[in-house]
Design an enzyme around this catalytic site. Structure first.
Site, short mmCIF file in Angstrom:
data_model
loop_
_atom_site.label_atom_id
_atom_site.label_comp_id
_atom_site.label_asym_id
_atom_site.label_seq_id
_atom_site.Cartn_x
_atom_site.Cartn_y
_atom_site.Cartn_z
N VAL A 1 0.84 -1.21 0.00
CA VAL A 1 0.00 0.00 0.00
C VAL A 1 0.87 1.25 0.00
CG1 VAL A 1 -1.67 1.34 1.33
CG2 VAL A 1 -1.96 -1.14 1.09
N ASP B 1 -8.56 19.36 -43.33
CA ASP B 1 -9.41 19.76 -44.45
C ASP B 1 -9.04 21.20 -44.82
OD1 ASP B 1 -11.53 19.82 -46.31
OD2 ASP B 1 -12.83 20.75 -44.84
N THR C 1 -11.32 23.64 -46.91
CA THR C 1 -12.45 24.56 -46.91
C THR C 1 -13.06 24.68 -45.52
OG1 THR C 1 -12.94 23.95 -49.19
CG2 THR C 1 -14.67 25.09 -47.96
N ARG D 1 -25.73 27.92 -68.02
CA ARG D 1 -24.45 27.30 -68.34
C ARG D 1 -23.93 27.68 -69.73
NH1 ARG D 1 -22.74 23.14 -65.05
NH2 ARG D 1 -24.23 22.40 -63.50
N LYS E 1 -22.23 40.25 -65.01
CA LYS E 1 -20.99 39.64 -64.53
C LYS E 1 -20.97 38.19 -64.99
CE LYS E 1 -22.52 37.84 -60.01
NZ LYS E 1 -23.91 38.27 -59.97
N ARG F 1 -10.42 32.93 -58.81
CA ARG F 1 -11.62 32.77 -59.63
C ARG F 1 -11.94 34.14 -60.21
NH1 ARG F 1 -17.87 31.59 -57.82
NH2 ARG F 1 -18.64 31.03 -59.89
#
Length: 635
Positions: free
Chosen positions: A300, A347, A349, A475, A519, A563
């Site tokens: 102990v 990760d 994003t 598109r 745009k 972008r």
């Protein structure tokens, strides 16, 4: 079910529902009994008794429990006068173990409460057709076969098959599920591949994702744990928790200590066999018991009863530091695990980046269409804090047209709530709204009111040129435009008047005429531009070689990578100059998207913007700290 590979009618037939009517009440009640509520099943809360017992699931703690039990038994065998003194040691051990358990239970219960608070991200309500009427119900009451309506700003309440568009386009922010930082366009046509990956299922709306643009009608095909986000939750729940490095080390230490103490105690007892028969003991049995007590007392004393308390205290202090950094620590040993981390797989994003698109570069013709001036735009979020570095509106008045297009060719909005700026609508359009504020207004100081700072300049342009129609993105032409101005009562001059506006015809003498603000992708917008606005506000012709030079400049911006969007204005829109609604004779031109390209022609090119999802400011120092600590970061 591969609902994405079926036509809308086939998917509805499989789920036995009329897309125009929806389910009736009785059928919806039957299906909710069959499929259960539309909520990811919660793990039952851990009972307090189990939480407490879990704190004792450690070899060292078990050793201390055993030592306390043996000490207690030996103390009870002492004389009455010595018993109280002998009970001190087992009581101290028990007190240490109880304090250790209390700290662990408190930490885990607080973490579970924080995790429950995160469930506020789940959608609460849904618009659904029931018995032919559109009504609002709790999202948890949705069942497969329900026909729902989704719109910009809302969350998708269940995995659904898009069956009809209420706008020209519908785009979703799927970053939560796929990590894509750019909103994904959705279509009603079936997907050819029944085994298509999530990113290729262009007609599926996934639970928990956000509608960035447009509105549509969808058929619920999966709810609760059957949704894609529910499957991820099930995989996470099924993951077995590995023992932390600290627990492994403590268990190894405890096992070694147990063996060492046991060996020493047995050796001590065996070495004293010859003294079992000493007259002082009265008999050999009593002598054996006496030396057994000595061996147990030694065992102990050798057990470090203070070690669990010291470890728990250190981990609790680490947890407190982590909490100050907005980190939830569910299990105390997890704090120590950070100290043994060698590789961090992150990760991108929303983790390394802000998941908030921002304009970081703005370019426009200086003295000729192919003589480009570019400015760095500071700021990394939807907050209007930042500036266009080196811009002088007094010298470069033509830049106001960039601000005008950014504000008017836009269906997003920025709001200040809860001490932070939030967007409603597409991230790209929100970034343009912020750019308009950073450009500012000539002669007007920027406000210090945070609630007004996100709409000061935008409000000016919108009030000056109210929007009368939207030519939504498609598109084939890769652009979007708005018809604004008629009914504004704008004068010929004044703040915001285009240099060439004085030369165009008026629809009505009492009000401003419509102009087209556009745009889109530079490779699509520039071929439809015949003129260019220079920095000083003059307008010149745009030749084919100059257009090619602009496209080459765009390629350079895209390589950074950014972008890129081209901004343009059509000042002469013919019989749409006084368009003010569906009752106008020329309204038929705005019904079919196939004819939008014929309206977006003869435009004046005003500038380029470069947009990206910027890295968080703290990322670079954090990666540097990891490298210093010998931790490799993998993205």
């Amino acid at each position: 079910n591969a609902s994405w590979a079926l036509t809308a009618e086939e998917a509805a037939k499989r789920l036995d529902v009329d897309l125009a009517v929806g389910l009736d009440r009785a059928e919806s009640e039957r299906r909710i009994v069959l499929h259960g509520p539309n909520a990811i099943p919660d793990e039952p809360p851990t009972p307090w008794l189990r939480l407490i017992l879990a704190q004792f699931d450690d070899l060292l703690v078990k050793m201390l429990v055993g030592a306390a039990a043996v000490s207690f038994c030996l103390a009870m065998g002492e004389e009455a006068g010595e018993r109280l003194h002998a009970l001190v040691e087992p009581l101290v051990i028990v007190l240490i173990l109880l304090l250790n358990a209390v700290v662990g239970v408190w930490q885990e219960s607080n973490a579970e409460q924080a995790i429950e608070a995160l469930k506020a991200y789940e959608p609460n309500d849904a618009e659904v057709w029931r018995e032919g009427a559109l009504c609002v119900i709790a999202a948890s009451e949705l069942v497969p076969g329900d026909v729902i309506r989704v719109a910009a700003g809302g969350r998708v309440p269940a995995d659904s098959r898009l069956v009809a568009l209420e706008s020209t386009t519908l785009r979703l922010d799927q970053a939560l599920l796929t990590g894509e930082s750019v909103p994904v366009m959705k279509e009603t046509a079936p997907v050819a591949d029944a085994d298509a990956e999530i990113q290729a299922r262009h007609n599926m709306l996934f639970s928990g994702t956000t509608v960035s643009y447009g509105a549509g009608k969808a058929l619920v095909v999966a709810t609760a744990a059957s949704t894609e986000i529910g499957k991820i939750g099930a995989q996470v729940s099924a993951t077995e928790t590995a023992a932390s490095p600290l627990k492994v080390k403590l268990d190894e230490f405890s096992a070694l200590l147990t063996k060492a103490i046991a060996a020493i105690c047995i050796l001590l007892w065996l070495l004293n066999i010859q003294h079992f028969t000493d007259p002082i003991h009265g008999s050999a049995v009593r002598g054996a018991i006496y030396y057994f007590k000595i061996a147990i007392a030694l065992a102990v004393a050798a057990i470090p009863e203070g070690l669990p308390a010291v470890v728990t205290t250190c981990l609790a202090l680490g947890t407190r530091r982590m909490a100050a950094k907005n980190t939830i620590v569910r299990y105390l040993p997890s704090v120590e695990t950070l100290g043994t981390t060698a590789v961090i797989c992150s990760d991108k994003t929303g983790t390394l980046t802000t998941n908030q698109m921002a304009v970081v570069a703005m370019a426009y013709p200086r003295s000729a269409p192919d003589d480009i001036a570019e400015h760095v735009v500071t700021g990394t979020s939807y907050s209007p804090e930042g500036e266009v570095v080196g811009l002088s509106l007094s010298a470069d008045s033509g830049v106001l047209d960039i601000a005008r297009v950014s504000a008017l060719c836009n269906q997003a909005s920025i709001h200040y709530a809860g001490g932070k700026y939030e967007r409603v609508g597409e991230p790209t359009e929100a970034a343009l709204k912020v750019l308009a504020e950073k450009i500012g207004l000539p002669g007007v100081p920027r406000t210090s009111d945070p609630a007004l700072a996100c709409c000061q300049a935008n409000g000016h342009w919108i009030a000056q040129s109210p929007c009368n129609a939207v030519l939504e993105f498609s598109r084939d032409r890769k652009s979007m435009s708005t018809l604004c101005g008629y009914g504004s009562g704008a004068s010929e001059g004044g703040l915001g008047a285009s240099p060439a506006r004085a030369t165009r015809s008026r629809a009505k003498a009492s009000g401003g005429a419509n102009m087209l603000y556009c745009k889109g992708a530079p490779e699509s917008v520039l071929p439809r531009c015949t003129r260019a606005r220079l920095a000083n506000g003059t307008t010149v012709s745009l030749s084919a070689p100059q257009r090619d030079a602009l496209l080459a400049y765009v390629s350079g911006m895209a390589a950074r990578p950014l972008r890129c969007l081209a901004l343009a204005i059509a000042e002469d829109v013919g019989d749409l100059a006084d368009y003010d609604g569906p009752s106008h004779p020329a309204h038929h031109k705005l019904v079919d998207t196939a004819g939008f390209a014929s309206i977006e022609k003869g435009m004046t090119f005003v500038g380029l913007v470069g947009i990206k999802d910027p890295a968080r400011p703290e990322v670079a120092p954090a990666i540097a700290s990891c490298n210093t600590a010998g931790i490799r970061v993998v993205m």
